[in-house]
Design a protein around this motif. Structure first.
Motif, PDB file in Angstrom:
ATOM      1  N   LYS A 222       0.844  -1.217   0.000  1.00  0.00           N
ATOM      2  CA  LYS A 222       0.000   0.000   0.000  1.00  0.00           C
ATOM      3  C   LYS A 222       0.872   1.257   0.000  1.00  0.00           C
ATOM      4  CE  LYS A 222      -3.933  -2.181   2.185  1.00  0.00           C
ATOM      5  NZ  LYS A 222      -4.820  -2.270   3.333  1.00  0.00           N
ATOM      6  N   GLY A 223       1.912   1.260   0.819  1.00  0.00           N
ATOM      7  CA  GLY A 223       2.820   2.408   0.854  1.00  0.00           C
ATOM      8  C   GLY A 223       3.524   2.598  -0.478  1.00  0.00           C
ATOM      9  N   ALA A 224       3.917   1.491  -1.119  1.00  0.00           N
ATOM     10  CA  ALA A 224       4.579   1.578  -2.423  1.00  0.00           C
ATOM     11  C   ALA A 224       3.614   2.094  -3.480  1.00  0.00           C
ATOM     12  CB  ALA A 224       5.128   0.211  -2.813  1.00  0.00           C
ATOM     13  N   MET A 225       2.333   1.654  -3.402  1.00  0.00           N
ATOM     14  CA  MET A 225       1.344   2.127  -4.383  1.00  0.00           C
ATOM     15  C   MET A 225       1.136   3.628  -4.280  1.00  0.00           C
ATOM     16  SD  MET A 225      -1.657  -0.711  -4.926  1.00  0.00           S
ATOM     17  CE  MET A 225      -2.193  -0.793  -3.247  1.00  0.00           C
TER      18      MET A 225
ATOM     19  N   GLU B 224      -2.108  -7.132  -5.279  1.00  0.00           N
ATOM     20  CA  GLU B 224      -2.896  -6.815  -4.091  1.00  0.00           C
ATOM     21  C   GLU B 224      -4.315  -7.352  -4.246  1.00  0.00           C
ATOM     22  OE1 GLU B 224      -2.510  -5.114  -0.862  1.00  0.00           O
ATOM     23  OE2 GLU B 224      -0.627  -6.052  -1.445  1.00  0.00           O
ATOM     24  N   GLY B 225      -4.865  -7.232  -5.446  1.00  0.00           N
ATOM     25  CA  GLY B 225      -6.201  -7.758  -5.705  1.00  0.00           C
ATOM     26  C   GLY B 225      -6.245  -9.264  -5.530  1.00  0.00           C
ATOM     27  N   LYS B 226      -5.202  -9.959  -6.027  1.00  0.00           N
ATOM     28  CA  LYS B 226      -5.139 -11.414  -5.879  1.00  0.00           C
ATOM     29  C   LYS B 226      -5.005 -11.812  -4.417  1.00  0.00           C
ATOM     30  CE  LYS B 226      -3.028 -12.442 -10.350  1.00  0.00           C
ATOM     31  NZ  LYS B 226      -1.803 -12.927 -11.005  1.00  0.00           N
ATOM     32  N   SER B 227      -4.104 -11.135  -3.694  1.00  0.00           N
ATOM     33  CA  SER B 227      -3.884 -11.506  -2.286  1.00  0.00           C
ATOM     34  C   SER B 227      -5.118 -11.194  -1.446  1.00  0.00           C
ATOM     35  CB  SER B 227      -2.650 -10.800  -1.720  1.00  0.00           C
ATOM     36  OG  SER B 227      -2.856  -9.409  -1.667  1.00  0.00           O
ATOM     37  N   ASN B 228      -5.811 -10.106  -1.758  1.00  0.00           N
ATOM     38  CA  ASN B 228      -7.041  -9.771  -1.023  1.00  0.00           C
ATOM     39  C   ASN B 228      -8.129 -10.809  -1.287  1.00  0.00           C
ATOM     40  OD1 ASN B 228      -5.947  -7.530   0.188  1.00  0.00           O
ATOM     41  ND2 ASN B 228      -6.772  -6.085  -1.304  1.00  0.00           N
TER      42      ASN B 228
ATOM     43  N   TYR C   4       6.609   3.333 -14.535  1.00  0.00           N
ATOM     44  CA  TYR C   4       5.896   3.584 -13.281  1.00  0.00           C
ATOM     45  C   TYR C   4       4.470   3.040 -13.362  1.00  0.00           C
ATOM     46  CZ  TYR C   4       9.649   6.909 -12.085  1.00  0.00           C
ATOM     47  OH  TYR C   4      10.844   7.500 -11.800  1.00  0.00           O
ATOM     48  N   LYS C   5       3.827   3.280 -14.511  1.00  0.00           N
ATOM     49  CA  LYS C   5       2.450   2.814 -14.680  1.00  0.00           C
ATOM     50  C   LYS C   5       2.380   1.292 -14.665  1.00  0.00           C
ATOM     51  CE  LYS C   5       1.203   6.857 -17.428  1.00  0.00           C
ATOM     52  NZ  LYS C   5       0.856   7.357 -18.757  1.00  0.00           N
ATOM     53  N   VAL C   6       3.353   0.644 -15.318  1.00  0.00           N
ATOM     54  CA  VAL C   6       3.367  -0.817 -15.390  1.00  0.00           C
ATOM     55  C   VAL C   6       3.557  -1.419 -13.999  1.00  0.00           C
ATOM     56  CG1 VAL C   6       4.683  -2.800 -16.268  1.00  0.00           C
ATOM     57  CG2 VAL C   6       4.153  -0.889 -17.786  1.00  0.00           C
ATOM     58  N   VAL C   7       4.512  -0.902 -13.256  1.00  0.00           N
ATOM     59  CA  VAL C   7       4.774  -1.426 -11.909  1.00  0.00           C
ATOM     60  C   VAL C   7       3.564  -1.193 -11.006  1.00  0.00           C
ATOM     61  CG1 VAL C   7       6.239  -1.182  -9.853  1.00  0.00           C
ATOM     62  CG2 VAL C   7       7.274  -1.181 -12.116  1.00  0.00           C
ATOM     63  N   LEU C   8       2.950  -0.031 -11.118  1.00  0.00           N
ATOM     64  CA  LEU C   8       1.762   0.275 -10.308  1.00  0.00           C
ATOM     65  C   LEU C   8       0.632  -0.709 -10.613  1.00  0.00           C
ATOM     66  CD1 LEU C   8       0.356   2.103  -8.263  1.00  0.00           C
ATOM     67  CD2 LEU C   8      -0.275   3.606 -10.165  1.00  0.00           C
ATOM     68  N   GLU C   9       0.421  -0.988 -11.891  1.00  0.00           N
ATOM     69  CA  GLU C   9      -0.625  -1.945 -12.265  1.00  0.00           C
ATOM     70  C   GLU C   9      -0.313  -3.344 -11.739  1.00  0.00           C
ATOM     71  OE1 GLU C   9      -3.601  -1.338 -13.595  1.00  0.00           O
ATOM     72  OE2 GLU C   9      -3.026   0.773 -13.441  1.00  0.00           O
ATOM     73  N   GLN C  10       0.967  -3.744 -11.815  1.00  0.00           N
ATOM     74  CA  GLN C  10       1.348  -5.063 -11.306  1.00  0.00           C
ATOM     75  C   GLN C  10       1.083  -5.176  -9.806  1.00  0.00           C
ATOM     76  OE1 GLN C  10       5.447  -5.454 -12.453  1.00  0.00           O
ATOM     77  NE2 GLN C  10       4.968  -6.238 -14.492  1.00  0.00           N
ATOM     78  N   ILE C  11       1.411  -4.138  -9.087  1.00  0.00           N
ATOM     79  CA  ILE C  11       1.197  -4.158  -7.635  1.00  0.00           C
ATOM     80  C   ILE C  11      -0.297  -4.217  -7.328  1.00  0.00           C
ATOM     81  CG2 ILE C  11       1.472  -2.856  -5.493  1.00  0.00           C
ATOM     82  CD1 ILE C  11       4.088  -1.755  -6.664  1.00  0.00           C
ATOM     83  N   LYS C  12      -1.087  -3.442  -8.080  1.00  0.00           N
ATOM     84  CA  LYS C  12      -2.536  -3.459  -7.854  1.00  0.00           C
ATOM     85  C   LYS C  12      -3.113  -4.846  -8.136  1.00  0.00           C
ATOM     86  CE  LYS C  12      -3.591   1.423  -8.535  1.00  0.00           C
ATOM     87  NZ  LYS C  12      -4.289   2.416  -9.359  1.00  0.00           N
TER      88      LYS C  12
END
Length: 141
Positions: free
Chosen positions: A97-100, A127-131, A116-124
């Protein structure tokens, strides 16, 4: 007279030999004494257990790095390098969350940077999968 000269030479020779013996004995004691005084502390030091040097854990090193980048961002809130590095450190610390938040700020500041956009999408996505996985595990049957 010749007898007294010979006696003198004999006594003189005995005195010289006695002095040589004394000097030799004193030299030997000095040599061995200095050797003992050099060896004993070395043996004592070798026999004492050495204290273990605590190496900092990887997590504490990452936390120190994060604090450093946060200090930079306090002075310069739009510092691109500090934002980028802090987002990487937070990812390593598993603070997605802090990285996002940092990556969203980077995308706003530098919309031309696709990475930046690619990494942000990967993190999202992660996070969606882990949630969704944690929600599936916590639902009662």
């Amino acid at each position: 007279m010749p007898g007294s000269c010979e006696e003198y030479l004999i006594t003189r020779k005995k005195q010289i030999e006695r002095r040589q013996k004394i000097v030799t004995i004193v030299s030997m004691f000095s040599f061995f004494g200095s050797t003992v005084f050099a060896v004993i502390p070395a043996i004592q030091q070798a026999s004492q257990p050495k204290p273990a040097i605590a190496s900092p854990s990887a997590e504490s090193v990452l936390q120190q790095q994060a604090r450093g980048y946060e200090l930079v961002l306090q002075r310069e809130p739009e510092n691109q390098l500090a934002l980028e590095k802090l987002s990487l450190v937070r990812l390593q610390l598993k603070d997605a969350k802090g990285a996002m938040e940092l990556l969203e700020k980077l995308v706003k500041l530098h919309p031309e940077r696709q990475d930046y956009k690619v990494v942000l999408e990967q993190i999202k996505k992660q996070e969606g999968k882990s949630n969704s996985q944690t929600n599936n595990h916590t639902k009662p049957n």
